[in-house]
Motif scaffolding. Sequence first.
Motif, PDB file in Angstrom:
ATOM      1  N   THR A 107      -3.565  10.354   1.654  1.00  0.00           N
ATOM      2  CA  THR A 107      -2.812  10.886   2.785  1.00  0.00           C
ATOM      3  C   THR A 107      -1.532  11.566   2.319  1.00  0.00           C
ATOM      4  O   THR A 107      -1.209  12.687   2.756  1.00  0.00           O
TER       5      THR A 107
ATOM      6  N   TYR B  43      -6.002   4.722   0.330  1.00  0.00           N
ATOM      7  CA  TYR B  43      -5.933   5.635   1.484  1.00  0.00           C
ATOM      8  C   TYR B  43      -4.566   6.304   1.572  1.00  0.00           C
ATOM      9  O   TYR B  43      -4.460   7.493   1.913  1.00  0.00           O
ATOM     10  N   MET B  44      -3.501   5.557   1.281  1.00  0.00           N
ATOM     11  CA  MET B  44      -2.152   6.124   1.346  1.00  0.00           C
ATOM     12  C   MET B  44      -1.956   7.226   0.311  1.00  0.00           C
ATOM     13  O   MET B  44      -1.290   8.233   0.579  1.00  0.00           O
TER      14      MET B  44
ATOM     15  N   SER C 114       0.826  -1.217   0.000  1.00  0.00           N
ATOM     16  CA  SER C 114       0.000   0.000   0.000  1.00  0.00           C
ATOM     17  C   SER C 114       0.856   1.261   0.000  1.00  0.00           C
ATOM     18  O   SER C 114       0.506   2.257  -0.644  1.00  0.00           O
TER      19      SER C 114
ATOM     20  N   ARG D 224     -11.891   2.782  -2.116  1.00  0.00           N
ATOM     21  CA  ARG D 224     -12.310   3.414  -0.867  1.00  0.00           C
ATOM     22  C   ARG D 224     -13.806   3.269  -0.625  1.00  0.00           C
ATOM     23  O   ARG D 224     -14.263   3.403   0.508  1.00  0.00           O
TER      24      ARG D 224
ATOM     25  N   GLY E 140      -5.389  -0.353   1.011  1.00  0.00           N
ATOM     26  CA  GLY E 140      -4.549   0.614   1.704  1.00  0.00           C
ATOM     27  C   GLY E 140      -3.930   1.626   0.770  1.00  0.00           C
ATOM     28  O   GLY E 140      -3.754   2.794   1.134  1.00  0.00           O
TER      29      GLY E 140
ATOM     30  N   GLY F 164      -1.704  10.646   9.661  1.00  0.00           N
ATOM     31  CA  GLY F 164      -2.582   9.922   8.748  1.00  0.00           C
ATOM     32  C   GLY F 164      -2.031   8.566   8.355  1.00  0.00           C
ATOM     33  O   GLY F 164      -2.776   7.590   8.253  1.00  0.00           O
ATOM     34  N   LEU F 165      -0.714   8.484   8.158  1.00  0.00           N
ATOM     35  CA  LEU F 165      -0.097   7.212   7.775  1.00  0.00           C
ATOM     36  C   LEU F 165      -0.226   6.181   8.887  1.00  0.00           C
ATOM     37  O   LEU F 165      -0.543   5.008   8.632  1.00  0.00           O
TER      38      LEU F 165
ATOM     39  N   ASN G  97      -3.741   4.969   9.043  1.00  0.00           N
ATOM     40  CA  ASN G  97      -3.988   4.013   7.952  1.00  0.00           C
ATOM     41  C   ASN G  97      -3.417   2.642   8.274  1.00  0.00           C
ATOM     42  O   ASN G  97      -4.043   1.612   7.996  1.00  0.00           O
TER      43      ASN G  97
ATOM     44  N   PHE H 111      -5.582   0.964  10.823  1.00  0.00           N
ATOM     45  CA  PHE H 111      -6.824   0.572  10.143  1.00  0.00           C
ATOM     46  C   PHE H 111      -6.625  -0.707   9.329  1.00  0.00           C
ATOM     47  O   PHE H 111      -7.439  -1.635   9.385  1.00  0.00           O
ATOM     48  N   LEU H 112      -5.518  -0.780   8.592  1.00  0.00           N
ATOM     49  CA  LEU H 112      -5.263  -1.951   7.745  1.00  0.00           C
ATOM     50  C   LEU H 112      -4.988  -3.194   8.582  1.00  0.00           C
ATOM     51  O   LEU H 112      -5.431  -4.297   8.228  1.00  0.00           O
TER      52      LEU H 112
END
Length: 219
Positions: free
Chosen positions: A104, A100-101, A31, A61, A97, A146-147, A150, A153-154
């Motif tokens: 971010t 999202y990455m 990701s 997403r 991911g 944010g990273l 993420n 979350f992953l």
Amino acid sequence: MNYETIKEYLPRFYEALLLTLKIGWLGILLSLVLGIIGAAVIYFKVPIIRRIISIYIELFRNTPLLVQLFFIYFALPKIGTKITAEKCGITGLGFLGGAYMIETLRSGLEAVEKVQFESAMSLGMTRLQVFFYIILPQAFTRSITGLVANIIFLLKETSVFSTISLMDLMFTAKDLIGMYAKTIECLTLLVVFYLIMLLPVSILGTFIERKVRYAEFGA
């Protein structure tokens, strides 16, 4: 609560933790690679490819990881693309991911002043050199929060891997509960092992975020 049962199940949960971490971190690495490539495409406004990246972001997403895993694991073999459950988990998590990455890192790139890019170009650096040596490191520091969010979350999303018969933490807990009905013991171990997996990431992320903030703005 039967502590002898917990002691007996510990080795199985430990093996499941190792598998979960392996798939989780390989997916996170994928990701990040996709995130850097996608963010670079958007930053440099590459025609056509930029549009494809935008479609990719919206697609992944706005669909659940479970649906994506089912498509990769059950639908792709129908057109001749066979994939193991482990590779399916890594691929699904990586592509989810990645979406999202990209977002971010894109926000981090936009936070870096344009004058830095122009100044580096005036010194004779190429666009890629400016991006990888000057712009991207600053974008990473500004995107740490944010990273880390993420990544956590992953790692939590790995709980759906049990649906494709991967012997992860969730699958192990459900399997033992189904066979021996030791619900309290298994759920306790499940919570403990998820905390073991996620708490260090959260603590390390907070530490790095503070260090980066002090380095940029002072204590």
